[in-house]
Design a protein around this motif. Sequence first.
Motif, PDB file in Angstrom:
ATOM      1  N   TYR A 198       1.238  -1.321   0.218  1.00  0.00           N
ATOM      2  CA  TYR A 198       0.075  -0.124  -0.144  1.00  0.00           C
ATOM      3  C   TYR A 198       1.063   1.259  -0.016  1.00  0.00           C
ATOM      4  CZ  TYR A 198      -2.290   3.937   2.033  1.00  0.00           C
ATOM      5  OH  TYR A 198      -3.365   5.002   2.832  1.00  0.00           O
ATOM      6  N   TRP A 199       2.010   1.496   1.023  1.00  0.00           N
ATOM      7  CA  TRP A 199       2.485   2.712   0.958  1.00  0.00           C
ATOM      8  C   TRP A 199       3.835   3.004   0.113  1.00  0.00           C
ATOM      9  CZ3 TRP A 199       0.989   7.153   3.057  1.00  0.00           C
ATOM     10  CH2 TRP A 199       2.068   7.935   2.495  1.00  0.00           C
ATOM     11  N   ASP A 216       9.512  -6.767  -3.537  1.00  0.00           N
ATOM     12  CA  ASP A 216       8.537  -7.353  -2.541  1.00  0.00           C
ATOM     13  C   ASP A 216       8.211  -8.926  -3.518  1.00  0.00           C
ATOM     14  OD1 ASP A 216       5.643  -5.987  -1.526  1.00  0.00           O
ATOM     15  OD2 ASP A 216       5.529  -8.090  -1.662  1.00  0.00           O
ATOM     16  N   ALA A 242       9.165  -0.737   3.304  1.00  0.00           N
ATOM     17  CA  ALA A 242       8.430  -0.126   3.830  1.00  0.00           C
ATOM     18  C   ALA A 242       7.513  -1.776   3.721  1.00  0.00           C
ATOM     19  CB  ALA A 242       7.259   0.149   2.343  1.00  0.00           C
ATOM     20  N   HIS A 254      10.386  -5.214  10.425  1.00  0.00           N
ATOM     21  CA  HIS A 254      11.340  -3.686  10.830  1.00  0.00           C
ATOM     22  C   HIS A 254      12.687  -4.331  11.483  1.00  0.00           C
ATOM     23  CE1 HIS A 254       8.091  -0.931   9.321  1.00  0.00           C
ATOM     24  NE2 HIS A 254       8.125  -1.341   8.435  1.00  0.00           N
ATOM     25  N   GLU A 260      10.249   2.399   8.074  1.00  0.00           N
ATOM     26  CA  GLU A 260       8.759   3.322   8.053  1.00  0.00           C
ATOM     27  C   GLU A 260       8.402   2.885   9.436  1.00  0.00           C
ATOM     28  OE1 GLU A 260       6.448   4.665   7.387  1.00  0.00           O
ATOM     29  OE2 GLU A 260       6.987   5.516   5.343  1.00  0.00           O
ATOM     30  N   LYS A 261       7.833   3.580   9.733  1.00  0.00           N
ATOM     31  CA  LYS A 261       7.376   3.672  11.473  1.00  0.00           C
ATOM     32  C   LYS A 261       6.136   2.118  11.633  1.00  0.00           C
ATOM     33  CE  LYS A 261       2.540   4.868  10.635  1.00  0.00           C
ATOM     34  NZ  LYS A 261       1.705   3.543  10.158  1.00  0.00           N
ATOM     35  N   ARG A 264      -6.868  -2.453  10.510  1.00  0.00           N
ATOM     36  CA  ARG A 264      -5.092  -3.496   9.844  1.00  0.00           C
ATOM     37  C   ARG A 264      -5.631  -4.905  10.660  1.00  0.00           C
ATOM     38  NH1 ARG A 264      -0.643  -0.846   7.230  1.00  0.00           N
ATOM     39  NH2 ARG A 264       0.423  -2.589   7.253  1.00  0.00           N
TER      40      ARG A 264
HETATM   41  N1  LIG Z   1       3.705   7.418   6.717  1.00  0.00           N
HETATM   42  C1  LIG Z   1       2.608   6.948   6.553  1.00  0.00           C
HETATM   43  O1  LIG Z   1       1.596   7.985   6.617  1.00  0.00           O
HETATM   44  C2  LIG Z   1       2.370   5.346   5.941  1.00  0.00           C
HETATM   45  C3  LIG Z   1       1.028   4.951   6.043  1.00  0.00           C
HETATM   46  C4  LIG Z   1       0.566   3.242   5.312  1.00  0.00           C
HETATM   47  C5  LIG Z   1       2.207   2.497   5.598  1.00  0.00           C
HETATM   48  N2  LIG Z   1       3.355   2.854   6.525  1.00  0.00           N
HETATM   49  C6  LIG Z   1       3.872   2.276   6.653  1.00  0.00           C
HETATM   50  O2  LIG Z   1       4.718   1.194   6.067  1.00  0.00           O
HETATM   51  C7  LIG Z   1       4.660  -0.212   6.536  1.00  0.00           C
HETATM   52  C8  LIG Z   1       4.485  -1.019   5.199  1.00  0.00           C
HETATM   53  O3  LIG Z   1       2.717  -0.729   5.527  1.00  0.00           O
HETATM   54  P1  LIG Z   1       1.585  -1.191   4.060  1.00  0.00           P
HETATM   55  O4  LIG Z   1       0.007  -0.692   4.377  1.00  0.00           O
HETATM   56  O5  LIG Z   1       2.748  -0.490   3.133  1.00  0.00           O
HETATM   57  O6  LIG Z   1       1.702  -2.263   4.095  1.00  0.00           O
HETATM   58  P2  LIG Z   1       1.263  -3.803   2.995  1.00  0.00           P
HETATM   59  O7  LIG Z   1       1.007  -5.076   3.727  1.00  0.00           O
HETATM   60  O8  LIG Z   1       0.064  -3.013   2.067  1.00  0.00           O
HETATM   61  O9  LIG Z   1       2.850  -3.719   1.939  1.00  0.00           O
HETATM   62  C9  LIG Z   1       3.940  -4.396   2.346  1.00  0.00           C
HETATM   63  C10 LIG Z   1       4.675  -4.761   1.724  1.00  0.00           C
HETATM   64  O10 LIG Z   1       5.813  -5.846   1.974  1.00  0.00           O
HETATM   65  C11 LIG Z   1       6.110  -7.061   1.165  1.00  0.00           C
HETATM   66  N3  LIG Z   1       6.876  -8.457   1.732  1.00  0.00           N
HETATM   67  C12 LIG Z   1       6.582  -8.571   3.159  1.00  0.00           C
HETATM   68  N4  LIG Z   1       7.235  -9.762   3.175  1.00  0.00           N
HETATM   69  C13 LIG Z   1       8.367  -9.477   2.399  1.00  0.00           C
HETATM   70  C14 LIG Z   1       9.469  -9.588   2.282  1.00  0.00           C
HETATM   71  N5  LIG Z   1      10.278 -10.510   3.252  1.00  0.00           N
HETATM   72  N6  LIG Z   1      10.921  -9.094   1.335  1.00  0.00           N
HETATM   73  C15 LIG Z   1      10.217  -7.823   0.667  1.00  0.00           C
HETATM   74  N7  LIG Z   1       8.447  -7.700   0.792  1.00  0.00           N
HETATM   75  C16 LIG Z   1       8.251  -8.280   1.729  1.00  0.00           C
HETATM   76  C17 LIG Z   1       4.267  -7.210   0.713  1.00  0.00           C
HETATM   77  O11 LIG Z   1       4.475  -8.209  -0.578  1.00  0.00           O
HETATM   78  C18 LIG Z   1       3.989  -6.407   0.474  1.00  0.00           C
HETATM   79  O12 LIG Z   1       3.823  -6.159  -0.958  1.00  0.00           O
HETATM   80  C19 LIG Z   1       4.960  -0.284   7.925  1.00  0.00           C
HETATM   81  O13 LIG Z   1       5.312   0.051   8.294  1.00  0.00           O
HETATM   82  C20 LIG Z   1       3.483   0.792   7.611  1.00  0.00           C
HETATM   83  O14 LIG Z   1       2.962   1.677   9.078  1.00  0.00           O
HETATM   84  C21 LIG Z   1       3.444   4.236   6.757  1.00  0.00           C
END
Ligand SMILES: NC(=O)c1ccc[n+]([C@@H]2O[C@H](COP(=O)([O-])OP(=O)(O)OC[C@H]3O[C@@H](n4cnc5c(N)ncnc54)[C@H](O)[C@@H]3O)[C@@H](O)[C@H]2O)c1
Length: 339
Positions: free
Chosen positions: A14-15, A36, A73, A79, A96-97, A161
Amino acid sequence: MTDLVNIAVIGSGYWGPNLIRNIAGLPNAALHTVCDLNPKALTQNAQRYPGTRTTPDYAAVLADPDVHAVVLATPAHLHAEMARAAIESGKHVMVEKPLSLRADDAQALVALAAAKNVRLMVGHVFIYNPAVVMLRKLVQQDDLGKMLYVYSARLNLGIVRDDLNAMWNLAPHDFSIINYVLDSAPVRVSARGFRLLGRKLEDVAFVTLEYPGGVVAHVHVSWLDPGKVRRMTFVGDQKMVVYDDVSQDERIRIYDRGVMPDKLPDAYGEFRMITRGGDVQIPRLDTTEPLRAECAHFVESIRNGSMPLTSGQDGYRVVQMLEAAQQSMNADGAPVDLA
Ligand SMILES: NC(=O)c1ccc[n+]([C@@H]2O[C@H](COP(=O)([O-])OP(=O)(O)OC[C@H]3O[C@@H](n4cnc5c(N)ncnc54)[C@H](O)[C@@H]3O)[C@@H](O)[C@H]2O)c1
């Protein structure tokens, strides 16, 4: 190292795509690799960024000497381990946080990054938001007078989530903003959280943070609200500021208002508190995208060898607050002292 910083973004869910887009547009950096586990995400990125490598193999990214830095991310539970491995491989890391799910893990990352002389940055994106920069200036220049209290509401309908509760997901933003604006860290935390959807994770949380000097902050986070609210109020004894991140053109409103004792005593010799009304000011703000500023700052901190504004230490402090708040929540709101 060459002047161009080669970056690998890990996680394009997503992010991640927002980070990828911003990094691809930076002048002193190259989007070297997107990693990914999801093949669809890799195909999409390969099409959108033809010069960029794609791989599902994180170990291969870390083994590639052409990659100078990684941006994580991935889901938060990964993390700490992924950042540790990157730092061990000599890569600069932006995470990422939240930086990690345990304060001791975050602390270990800070120490490891220092030992390996690499930059460790946390994605507290709001610190790069011009409205938050202005808030800090107003508070630090004493424009609001003596700070009394802060409250914050970060609410929306979803995204619900499955990996983190609403506090761990949303409150890193509020906590990082309040620490930055007050240039301080809380000494005591208490929190209540509620599992209103009948799942294991809290959907709504109310957190109270006590800062040195008696400043108190209240943070309400929820993904069970009819609409998007991102509003913070900073109350000083001279002025008050409302920061509404959802507003298009009035994100900061400075109220020249306050409460003070009356000049003359009343019939009983008491000084009653009276309100003071005044003008409202709406300053113009820079329109730079905060995430772009964050990514550019990471690259510059690597090029200059300087400590990032949102350092690993800041990430650690926020995780420590989240951990303490969770401990309090698990004990029905009993306060937890922070060292
Ligand atoms: N700053 C912001 O406003 C904001 C907004 C949303 C999310 N985030 C942060 O971003 C991070 C990700 O969140 P998200 O919502 O995108 O999650 P998500 O689950 O949508 O995406 C995570 C991605 O990581 C991949 N992944 C998982 N394990 C992996 C690995 N071992 N190797 C490679 N890729 C791998 C997954 O396939 C997935 O595509 C979190 O820490 C969340 O807190 C920050």
